[in-house]
Design an enzyme around this catalytic site. Structure first.
Site, short mmCIF file in Angstrom:
data_model
loop_
_atom_site.label_atom_id
_atom_site.label_comp_id
_atom_site.label_asym_id
_atom_site.label_seq_id
_atom_site.Cartn_x
_atom_site.Cartn_y
_atom_site.Cartn_z
N LYS A 54 45.68 35.76 45.13
CA LYS A 54 45.91 36.64 46.27
C LYS A 54 44.85 36.42 47.34
O LYS A 54 45.15 36.37 48.55
CB LYS A 54 45.94 38.12 45.81
CG LYS A 54 47.20 38.44 45.00
CD LYS A 54 47.14 39.77 44.25
CE LYS A 54 48.36 39.91 43.33
NZ LYS A 54 48.32 41.12 42.48
N GLN A 98 44.28 45.71 40.89
CA GLN A 98 45.03 44.84 39.97
C GLN A 98 45.29 45.57 38.65
O GLN A 98 44.37 46.10 38.04
CB GLN A 98 44.25 43.54 39.73
CG GLN A 98 44.97 42.55 38.86
CD GLN A 98 46.24 42.00 39.51
OE1 GLN A 98 46.26 41.66 40.69
NE2 GLN A 98 47.33 41.94 38.75
N ASP A 121 51.04 47.39 47.64
CA ASP A 121 51.80 47.09 46.41
C ASP A 121 53.10 47.91 46.34
O ASP A 121 53.98 47.58 45.55
CB ASP A 121 50.95 47.45 45.18
CG ASP A 121 50.45 46.21 44.46
OD1 ASP A 121 50.98 45.11 44.72
OD2 ASP A 121 49.54 46.35 43.63
#
Lengths: 292, 292
Positions: A54, A98, A121
């Site tokens: 990422k 994460q 997200d």
């Protein structure tokens, strides 16, 4: 006849190219460029790889990255305090924690702390709730489901009236994918480990989204001729011929399914790259909320 | 053979009896009793009836009711200001804004203003989002879907592995019902006006939840023998033999379906009374959040 391959890597490249150009254009116009903060807790090797990818992708597109690595034993309070700081930081448009988190940290509690306006997200309950409401728009669509829909639409722009089997009901993939398919006027069936006659349900489906985490769960003859098959599975199979001792396979028996499907996504090179591209797309979108 | 009738009225009575006893017990213990605020905007006759029923039921159970009637032309600001006041009022545990609202008021914007802790309708995006996440619990489950699940479980406590056709994808009934069915480990298919072969999907379903708003949409021979059929439809059909000139029917051809189903809910006397009972149940539950 073999199926058209839905090349997620290539599709992701073209999306990333657009994002890169949009950010370059912002720079030329002296507008602020988006920033993405990644928070990694502990030493899970897969998580480390995901976060590294990422950051690498952010850098390549001109998105500023803010990277935080916290100790495995960090307290909920410390993590929440970092998230609050990032929520308040005007240079950060997207905050990504994460998953999975170590067991002592409640993922639900942590996700609640991210500002819905920085929830790139798309996993905050507030955004998930807006997604489930037919007439409202979430601030962000979740990344993997968005990538799946883009992949399906790359081979069939109008899926209204199609039956879709979604296998797996996670809050990250299965459930939001079913809701997005319904928004596209497809008819989703939400399948899971308790589902009976999964083979029958698949055989009647014009679209199969496999997100169960079980290698070769979806057999070739379960695929309706001409169906669109999206394989979200990432399973590690021991393979002594590979340098790492394993290879990665999806949830679909690709070699057989490819003979019947109309279009199918491979693993790797399918959904994975699309997820990152959609994250970058959300991060670019997030700057609009800052400006609005 | 004819189906068992799922008597929503009777089931609702027993739930209300429990709530009444719990509130009486709170009174004996000098604990605060729950309060429900209803907000009615304009002169929609159906809405007036619904709100009047809710107030009447509150009174009967010992729940304090706070009733507000606003003019058809009330501004968004005025309505929001009332909601804020109710959010802050410690005597009010539940805030219910009767839908639909007049066209100039965005239902989405209005619902966002209700505190999720007082969202006894369970329609706030935050609660809807928690509902869609497998491992999290909403503060409140929405009333009609909760009533539907209770009705199903009254004839079949364990529905895991059953196929369920949900017809209608509204954010009030269809979508949350599908999510709750999935939480019970059933396999829901979310059907709507674009769905093809709805008859086939119904014939394969162990459970049918009809919430489309179309009289006799579900024909008798669409029902799998032994299936559980919950009819959420409330449709007005002209009928000159009735004093009001109409009668109320559901979405299911009851007279035919009753011959094939294992259990079926009637209209009226099915889901309607259950919705109010679940609202009362949520209002009682809301006082726990005040105390916590």
């Amino acid at each position: 006849m073999t199926a058209q391959i839905i090349d997620g890597k290539k599709l992701a490249e073209s999306i990333k190219e657009e994002i890169k150009n949009a950010i370059a254009e912002r720079e030329r116009q002296m507008l602020p460029i988006p920033g993405l903060a990644t928070v990694l807790v502990g030493n899970n090797p897969a998580s480390k790889t995901y976060v590294a990818n990422k950051i690498k992708t952010s850098d390549a597109l001109g998105i500023r990255s803010f990277s935080y690595e916290l100790d495995e034993n960090v307290s909920l309070e410390e993590l929440e305090s970092l998230i609050k700081e990032l929520n308040d930081n005007p240079d950060v448009q997207g905050v990504l924690v994460q998953l999975p988190l170590p067991e002592h940290l409640s993922e639900d509690k942590v996700m609640h702390n991210i500002s819905p306006k920085k929830d790139v997200d798309g996993l905050h309950p507030y955004n998930a709730g807006l997604l489930s409401r037919k007439y409202s728009e979430p601030l962000f669509y979740p990344c993997t489901p968005s990538g799946i829909i883009r992949m399906i639409q790359s081979v069939c722009p109008d899926i209204s009236g199609m039956n879709a089997a979604v296998i797996g009901r996670s809050s990250i993939v299965g459930m939001p994918t079913a809701m997005m398919l319904s928004r596209c006027n497809a008819t989703p069936t939400i399948c899971h480990s308790y589902t009976k006659h999964l083979d029958e349900i698949c055989r009647q489906s014009d679209i199969i989204v496999a997100a169960a985490g079980t290698p070769k769960l979806i057999q070739g003859d379960w695929v309706k001729p001409g169906a669109i098959v999206i394989d979200v599975g990432i399973n590690h199979i021991p393979d002594s011929t590979k340098p790492r001792g394993y290879r990665i396979v999806g949830d679909v028996d690709f070699d057989e399914a490819v003979k019947r499907a109309g279009a199918i996504s491979p693993v790797p090179g399918g959904v994975g790259p699309m997820t990152i591209a959609m994250l970058m797309s959300n991060t670019l979108k997030a700057i609009e909320y800052r400006e609005s």
